[in-house]
Design an enzyme around this catalytic site. Structure first.
Site, PDB file in Angstrom:
ATOM      1  N   ASN A  58      32.330 -20.704  16.390  1.00  0.00           N
ATOM      2  CA  ASN A  58      32.394 -19.421  15.682  1.00  0.00           C
ATOM      3  C   ASN A  58      31.237 -18.581  16.203  1.00  0.00           C
ATOM      4  O   ASN A  58      30.094 -18.751  15.781  1.00  0.00           O
ATOM      5  CB  ASN A  58      32.281 -19.653  14.177  1.00  0.00           C
TER       6      ASN A  58
ATOM      7  N   ARG B 211      29.593  -5.319   0.333  1.00  0.00           N
ATOM      8  CA  ARG B 211      30.655  -4.347   0.624  1.00  0.00           C
ATOM      9  C   ARG B 211      31.282  -3.846  -0.673  1.00  0.00           C
ATOM     10  O   ARG B 211      31.492  -4.621  -1.604  1.00  0.00           O
ATOM     11  CB  ARG B 211      31.754  -4.986   1.481  1.00  0.00           C
TER      12      ARG B 211
END
Ligand code: AMP
Length: 404
Positions: free
Chosen positions: A8, A242
């Site tokens: 990743n 967010r």
């Protein structure tokens, strides 16, 4: 042994995990970070070995140097990659656009297509490509497979993925809902069916992936039919930093009235909003602790977080035309009984009832947390995105994952 290495890769770091696919167990994990930062840091842990752990600080100028550090750590601290019989490398890729409907073997063409999707994922795809280039150079003889966060959501009907804006403009700029966290939603919805001993094909499930990033997904018979993240991972639930859903006119208003430019607005909504914006702290543990201690600001922020989740649960019950299972997963979903209870409070009339005696104890295993009377079964299932990527990698190279 049949092993898959899962990578990743981010812009200044990458995580890796080596998985024995015969038993689906982790053989080693590691993190290489602060790449290009002067002083880099690398951590490697060979699972279950007493001397298999290393934590080192050293210059890591680029991803290729980072991969060299990882290879050396495997050689020194095990398991040795040749003995583990590495059959493939699986790469997490955030954005597959409408190009990639599922995992693919990476060749130069695919690598270029992933790079071309950078417009839609400027923070992620270029970083994935750096990891892919380095990994292909170090492991030239094994297949590399790209597994996309978006591909599980390619089953969304047009009605769910279409934004009601000018069609030609949307088409020209590839604007639509893509959805993210796909590997997690897929893994967890399949694990729920397995845990309950029921056919996936007949289950209507809502997965609540609540981590630092958070998204909900409506899964009908194993297929994603709606999800809360959109063109980017900004849409949907309230997250650590967010905002999630917001009236787009807030952006125009802040531009006109507060003089904020595009970059500032991007940073505001992605990095300075959510629980951080509401409380000054984006870590859910701290927000929870503060609320428990009587902090009204923290409690009010949690109420916003719960309100948003309940809205999605109601919406997805309607989109699914019924509901059998709700699954909580990821850092917050797996570990916070307070959030699970708060998010589903008041839904008894919809057949959703949490049992405190099952919900409150800490556990790392899949479990039921709803009452026996609850028509909808509520589960907690730890996600495992790396294992999902490894399974898809193996499937893509023509080896089926084991039936365990
Ligand atoms: P993830 O992105 O899945 O790693 O999740 C990270 C988030 O999980 C952070 O906001 C953590 O504060 C949160 N988290 C981890 N453990 C707990 C816990 N016991 N209670 C509440 N939140 C937690």
């Amino acid at each position: 042994m049949t092993a898959v290495l899962v990578i990743n890769s981010g812009s200044s770091s990458f995580k890796y995990q080596l998985i024995d696919m015969d038993t689906e167990t982790e053989l080693a994990t590691g993190l290489v970070e602060r790449i290009g930062d002067g002083v880099g840091h690398a951590r490697h842990t060979a699972t279950g070995s007493t001397d298999g752990r290393i934590d080192q600080t050293l210059p890591i100028p680029d991803h290729t140097a980072g991969f060299a550090v990882m290879i050396e750590a495997f050689a020194q601290h095990g398991p040795t990659l040749s003995e583990a019989d590495l059959v493939a490398v699986g790469h997490r890729v955030v954005q597959g656009g409408s190009v990639f409907l599922g995992p693919v073997v990476v060749d130069d063409l695919v690598q270029g297509q992933i790079a071309d999707l950078a417009d839609l994922a400027p923070l992620h795809n270029p970083a994935h490509v750096q990891g892919i280039i380095a990994a292909r150079a170090f492991f030239p003889t094994v297949p590399h497979v790209a597994v996309f966060d978006t591909s599980f959501h390619q089953t969304l009907p047009a009605a769910a993925y279409t934004y009601a804006i000018d069609t030609a403009l949307a088409a020209e700029h590839s604007i639509r809902r893509y959805g993210f966290h796909g590997s997690s939603h897929k893994f967890v919805s399949e694990a729920a069916a397995e845990f309950l001993g029921r056919p996936l094909a007949e289950l209507k499930t809502i997965v609540l992936h609540l981590g630092n990033g958070a998204s909900a997904c409506a899964v009908d018979g194993g297929r994603s039919i709606d999800t809360s993240m959109g063109l980017t991972p900004l849409q949907g639930l309230v997250m650590g930093t967010r905002s999630g859903d917001i009236d787009p006119a807030v952006v125009f208003h802040l531009h006109r009235k507060a003089g904020l430019g595009i970059e500032e607005l991007d940073e505001l909504l992605n990095k300075k909003s959510g629980m951080l914006g509401l409380t000054g702290n984006g870590d859910m543990r701290d927000v929870e602790d503060a609320a428990v201690a009587g902090d009204e600001v923290a409690q009010a922020a949690l109420d916003v977080y719960y309100h948003r989740i309940r809205g999605y649960v109601g919406s997805y019950m309607a989109q699914l035309g019924g509901l059998d299972v709700i699954v909580f997963t990821a850092g917050v979903g797996e570990n916070s009984p307070i959030v699970r209870a708060g998010a589903l409070a008041g839904l008894e009339g919809l057949g959703i009832e949490i049992d405190p005696a099952l919900n409150d104890p800490f556990s790392r295993v899949p479990r039921v947390v709803s009452t026996a009377a609850s028509r909808v079964t509520v589960l907690v299932i730890p996600t495992n995105e790396e294992l999902e990527i490894a399974r898809q990698t193996l499937g893509t190279i023509g080896r089926t994952p084991p039936a365990l």
